[in-house]
Design a protein around this motif. Sequence first.
Motif, PDB file in Angstrom:
ATOM      1  N   PRO A  11     -78.225 -57.087  67.572  1.00  0.00           N
ATOM      2  CA  PRO A  11     -79.575 -57.158  68.161  1.00  0.00           C
ATOM      3  C   PRO A  11     -80.561 -56.347  67.330  1.00  0.00           C
ATOM      4  O   PRO A  11     -80.200 -55.273  66.821  1.00  0.00           O
ATOM      5  CB  PRO A  11     -79.388 -56.539  69.554  1.00  0.00           C
ATOM      6  CG  PRO A  11     -77.928 -56.656  69.840  1.00  0.00           C
ATOM      7  CD  PRO A  11     -77.232 -56.543  68.522  1.00  0.00           C
ATOM      8  N   PRO A  12     -81.757 -56.836  67.135  1.00  0.00           N
ATOM      9  CA  PRO A  12     -82.756 -56.107  66.335  1.00  0.00           C
ATOM     10  C   PRO A  12     -82.996 -54.709  66.887  1.00  0.00           C
ATOM     11  O   PRO A  12     -83.143 -54.518  68.094  1.00  0.00           O
ATOM     12  CB  PRO A  12     -84.008 -56.976  66.459  1.00  0.00           C
ATOM     13  CG  PRO A  12     -83.512 -58.326  66.852  1.00  0.00           C
ATOM     14  CD  PRO A  12     -82.285 -58.099  67.664  1.00  0.00           C
ATOM     15  N   GLN A  13     -83.033 -53.715  65.997  1.00  0.00           N
ATOM     16  CA  GLN A  13     -83.266 -52.340  66.407  1.00  0.00           C
ATOM     17  C   GLN A  13     -84.758 -52.051  66.570  1.00  0.00           C
ATOM     18  O   GLN A  13     -85.155 -51.175  67.322  1.00  0.00           O
ATOM     19  CB  GLN A  13     -82.657 -51.376  65.379  1.00  0.00           C
ATOM     20  CG  GLN A  13     -81.149 -51.525  65.211  1.00  0.00           C
ATOM     21  CD  GLN A  13     -80.396 -51.299  66.507  1.00  0.00           C
ATOM     22  OE1 GLN A  13     -80.579 -50.276  67.176  1.00  0.00           O
ATOM     23  NE2 GLN A  13     -79.557 -52.253  66.881  1.00  0.00           N
ATOM     24  N   GLU A  14     -85.575 -52.778  65.818  1.00  0.00           N
ATOM     25  CA  GLU A  14     -87.014 -52.593  65.891  1.00  0.00           C
ATOM     26  C   GLU A  14     -87.641 -53.883  66.437  1.00  0.00           C
ATOM     27  O   GLU A  14     -86.970 -54.670  67.090  1.00  0.00           O
ATOM     28  CB  GLU A  14     -87.553 -52.245  64.507  1.00  0.00           C
ATOM     29  CG  GLU A  14     -86.898 -51.005  63.901  1.00  0.00           C
ATOM     30  CD  GLU A  14     -87.332 -50.765  62.482  1.00  0.00           C
ATOM     31  OE1 GLU A  14     -88.036 -51.636  61.910  1.00  0.00           O
ATOM     32  OE2 GLU A  14     -86.985 -49.708  61.931  1.00  0.00           O
ATOM     33  N   ARG A  15     -88.907 -54.079  66.152  1.00  0.00           N
ATOM     34  CA  ARG A  15     -89.545 -55.343  66.536  1.00  0.00           C
ATOM     35  C   ARG A  15     -88.847 -56.481  65.799  1.00  0.00           C
ATOM     36  O   ARG A  15     -88.753 -56.469  64.564  1.00  0.00           O
ATOM     37  CB  ARG A  15     -91.014 -55.325  66.150  1.00  0.00           C
ATOM     38  CG  ARG A  15     -91.902 -54.471  67.033  1.00  0.00           C
ATOM     39  CD  ARG A  15     -93.282 -54.325  66.425  1.00  0.00           C
ATOM     40  NE  ARG A  15     -93.969 -55.603  66.271  1.00  0.00           N
ATOM     41  CZ  ARG A  15     -94.822 -56.106  67.156  1.00  0.00           C
ATOM     42  NH1 ARG A  15     -95.078 -55.453  68.263  1.00  0.00           N
ATOM     43  NH2 ARG A  15     -95.427 -57.249  66.937  1.00  0.00           N
TER      44      ARG A  15
ATOM     45  N   PHE B 286     -93.188 -64.434  60.196  1.00  0.00           N
ATOM     46  CA  PHE B 286     -93.516 -64.903  58.852  1.00  0.00           C
ATOM     47  C   PHE B 286     -93.588 -66.429  58.922  1.00  0.00           C
ATOM     48  O   PHE B 286     -92.628 -67.063  59.383  1.00  0.00           O
ATOM     49  CB  PHE B 286     -92.441 -64.490  57.841  1.00  0.00           C
ATOM     50  CG  PHE B 286     -92.280 -63.005  57.687  1.00  0.00           C
ATOM     51  CD1 PHE B 286     -93.082 -62.293  56.806  1.00  0.00           C
ATOM     52  CD2 PHE B 286     -91.342 -62.312  58.436  1.00  0.00           C
ATOM     53  CE1 PHE B 286     -92.938 -60.930  56.656  1.00  0.00           C
ATOM     54  CE2 PHE B 286     -91.187 -60.940  58.303  1.00  0.00           C
ATOM     55  CZ  PHE B 286     -91.990 -60.249  57.401  1.00  0.00           C
ATOM     56  N   VAL B 287     -94.692 -66.996  58.483  1.00  0.00           N
ATOM     57  CA  VAL B 287     -94.880 -68.443  58.601  1.00  0.00           C
ATOM     58  C   VAL B 287     -94.817 -69.087  57.215  1.00  0.00           C
ATOM     59  O   VAL B 287     -95.645 -68.796  56.344  1.00  0.00           O
ATOM     60  CB  VAL B 287     -96.232 -68.789  59.264  1.00  0.00           C
ATOM     61  CG1 VAL B 287     -96.340 -70.294  59.472  1.00  0.00           C
ATOM     62  CG2 VAL B 287     -96.383 -68.048  60.581  1.00  0.00           C
ATOM     63  N   LEU B 288     -93.836 -69.948  57.013  1.00  0.00           N
ATOM     64  CA  LEU B 288     -93.719 -70.680  55.754  1.00  0.00           C
ATOM     65  C   LEU B 288     -94.717 -71.832  55.764  1.00  0.00           C
ATOM     66  O   LEU B 288     -94.520 -72.821  56.474  1.00  0.00           O
ATOM     67  CB  LEU B 288     -92.299 -71.234  55.586  1.00  0.00           C
ATOM     68  CG  LEU B 288     -91.224 -70.270  55.080  1.00  0.00           C
ATOM     69  CD1 LEU B 288     -89.868 -70.965  55.101  1.00  0.00           C
ATOM     70  CD2 LEU B 288     -91.538 -69.784  53.679  1.00  0.00           C
ATOM     71  N   CYS B 289     -95.760 -71.707  54.980  1.00  0.00           N
ATOM     72  CA  CYS B 289     -96.788 -72.751  54.930  1.00  0.00           C
ATOM     73  C   CYS B 289     -96.537 -73.744  53.804  1.00  0.00           C
ATOM     74  O   CYS B 289     -97.116 -74.836  53.790  1.00  0.00           O
ATOM     75  CB  CYS B 289     -98.176 -72.121  54.744  1.00  0.00           C
ATOM     76  SG  CYS B 289     -98.618 -70.958  56.049  1.00  0.00           S
ATOM     77  N   GLY B 290     -95.681 -73.378  52.840  1.00  0.00           N
ATOM     78  CA  GLY B 290     -95.419 -74.271  51.724  1.00  0.00           C
ATOM     79  C   GLY B 290     -96.697 -74.602  50.975  1.00  0.00           C
ATOM     80  O   GLY B 290     -97.487 -73.732  50.636  1.00  0.00           O
ATOM     81  N   LYS B 291     -96.924 -75.884  50.758  1.00  0.00           N
ATOM     82  CA  LYS B 291     -98.120 -76.332  50.047  1.00  0.00           C
ATOM     83  C   LYS B 291     -99.264 -76.709  50.995  1.00  0.00           C
ATOM     84  O   LYS B 291    -100.257 -77.303  50.579  1.00  0.00           O
ATOM     85  CB  LYS B 291     -97.767 -77.516  49.142  1.00  0.00           C
ATOM     86  CG  LYS B 291     -96.786 -77.136  48.039  1.00  0.00           C
ATOM     87  CD  LYS B 291     -96.447 -78.307  47.139  1.00  0.00           C
ATOM     88  CE  LYS B 291     -95.469 -77.890  46.045  1.00  0.00           C
ATOM     89  NZ  LYS B 291     -95.100 -79.016  45.167  1.00  0.00           N
TER      90      LYS B 291
ATOM     91  N   GLU C  11     -82.737 -62.871  54.480  1.00  0.00           N
ATOM     92  CA  GLU C  11     -82.041 -61.598  54.707  1.00  0.00           C
ATOM     93  C   GLU C  11     -82.878 -60.640  55.560  1.00  0.00           C
ATOM     94  O   GLU C  11     -82.319 -59.805  56.280  1.00  0.00           O
ATOM     95  CB  GLU C  11     -81.728 -60.923  53.361  1.00  0.00           C
ATOM     96  CG  GLU C  11     -80.734 -61.670  52.488  1.00  0.00           C
ATOM     97  CD  GLU C  11     -79.298 -61.473  52.931  1.00  0.00           C
ATOM     98  OE1 GLU C  11     -79.045 -60.531  53.709  1.00  0.00           O
ATOM     99  OE2 GLU C  11     -78.424 -62.261  52.514  1.00  0.00           O
ATOM    100  N   GLU C  12     -84.179 -60.753  55.476  1.00  0.00           N
ATOM    101  CA  GLU C  12     -85.061 -59.782  56.130  1.00  0.00           C
ATOM    102  C   GLU C  12     -85.390 -60.125  57.574  1.00  0.00           C
ATOM    103  O   GLU C  12     -85.870 -59.262  58.315  1.00  0.00           O
ATOM    104  CB  GLU C  12     -86.361 -59.647  55.325  1.00  0.00           C
ATOM    105  CG  GLU C  12     -86.163 -59.003  53.962  1.00  0.00           C
ATOM    106  CD  GLU C  12     -87.437 -58.974  53.142  1.00  0.00           C
ATOM    107  OE1 GLU C  12     -88.496 -59.372  53.679  1.00  0.00           O
ATOM    108  OE2 GLU C  12     -87.369 -58.569  51.972  1.00  0.00           O
ATOM    109  N   VAL C  13     -85.168 -61.386  57.974  1.00  0.00           N
ATOM    110  CA  VAL C  13     -85.559 -61.786  59.331  1.00  0.00           C
ATOM    111  C   VAL C  13     -84.358 -61.792  60.264  1.00  0.00           C
ATOM    112  O   VAL C  13     -83.201 -61.802  59.827  1.00  0.00           O
ATOM    113  CB  VAL C  13     -86.257 -63.165  59.334  1.00  0.00           C
ATOM    114  CG1 VAL C  13     -87.530 -63.124  58.500  1.00  0.00           C
ATOM    115  CG2 VAL C  13     -85.321 -64.267  58.833  1.00  0.00           C
ATOM    116  N   ASP C  14     -84.655 -61.806  61.557  1.00  0.00           N
ATOM    117  CA  ASP C  14     -83.604 -61.773  62.577  1.00  0.00           C
ATOM    118  C   ASP C  14     -83.277 -63.145  63.136  1.00  0.00           C
ATOM    119  O   ASP C  14     -82.229 -63.326  63.769  1.00  0.00           O
ATOM    120  CB  ASP C  14     -84.037 -60.856  63.725  1.00  0.00           C
ATOM    121  CG  ASP C  14     -84.287 -59.427  63.252  1.00  0.00           C
ATOM    122  OD1 ASP C  14     -83.313 -58.778  62.822  1.00  0.00           O
ATOM    123  OD2 ASP C  14     -85.449 -58.982  63.281  1.00  0.00           O
TER     124      ASP C  14
END
Length: 393
Positions: A196-200, A231-236, A269-272
């Motif tokens: 479980p995430p420790q922070e937000r 984090f929003v992947l907007c691509g092109k 790797e950085e996201v939950d």
Amino acid sequence: MKKILFLPLLQMQSGHHQVAEAIMDLLKNHTDHLILKKVDLLSYTNKSLEKMISNGYLNWIRYAPETYNLAYKSFFYMPDTKKQSFNWYQPLFLKKMEQLLLEEKPDLLVCTHGFPSRLLSVLKKKGKCTIPVINVYTDFFVNSVWGKEGIDAHYVPSQQVKEMLVERFHIPKHRIIVTGIPVHEEMTKSSKAYQPPQERPKLLIAGGNSGLGGIGKLLEELKNSSGLDFFVLCGKNKRLYEEIRSWQLEHIMPLSYLSSRSAMNQLYEEVDAILTKPGGVTVSEALHKRLPIFVHSMLPGQEKINLRFLKDHKLAFVLDQSRSIEQQLLMVLNNSQQMKEWEKAIDSYQQGMELTSKETLIEAILDVVNQQPKIVPAGAALSSAVLHASSAQ
């Protein structure tokens, strides 16, 4: 040198292209003496036709999704009791496929879309193609366009699909390998247990590149989120990127097109968790990284059927648009029992894989490319291609 021709369809970036490129890069980085080339048959046939079909497809699913879904079920996902007729394409596309094979003289054909696979199956049955063919499926099911007869190997997403091909189409088991939907080797596989995430919690939102799939409505609600970062992947999709930037919200960060797969791997790797549409490749990457998958919307046709597979196997969580998205996300991510059940589902899916390393996938492909071609009837249209393949053995 052996030549491998990869056959996706259309020029628009899709899972068909991503899977082809993943396998091409794998072979390029770990083998010698191979020529690797990717060709879209529609562009090869007529560039204007390809552009018209691409634009028509995007407009169809954007403005009339239900009719597209009905058409997809009617023409591409039919019961086996119904006979399909694709006679409209044979005068042009079969001829163009034969022409392409004569020009390129490949030693192996890798189809990542059902349409070229079907054409090659027809040519095989007519004795006009003896080049080995591999089907690499890019969704969690097999639609009725894919060629079955005469295909030398099938790389399938799951044990369930393998069983279906054996039972329904009587394809020998030794020709079917459960590979999952291939992902690029720069997407390193994760074996860590969920914590479980420790922070937000940080969540990645995917599916905004084409401007389809209801991502705008989702983001409007998440503007007011107080306990999550996105984090929003907007691509092109520059319009989406600029719109999110204009909000100037600390908890929603737009990301433009990421050309580096290592950067994409680092982001995973950085996201939950990930919020996405049920596209085959994105979901496969998330499974590879053992990221909880939340489905926020889906396109008609393929994605709707993919979602059925994911729900049946408890591999993804479907968000209810009538309830608070943030509350649903936090309830699942903080529910240890629910996450343990999800981990068991991931383990079960991954245990069904029959090729578990890049080395075994490379070996399987080379085994097919090095097989001896069958004898072609005298005077067949592809005789020069066969002679080339024979001399290259």
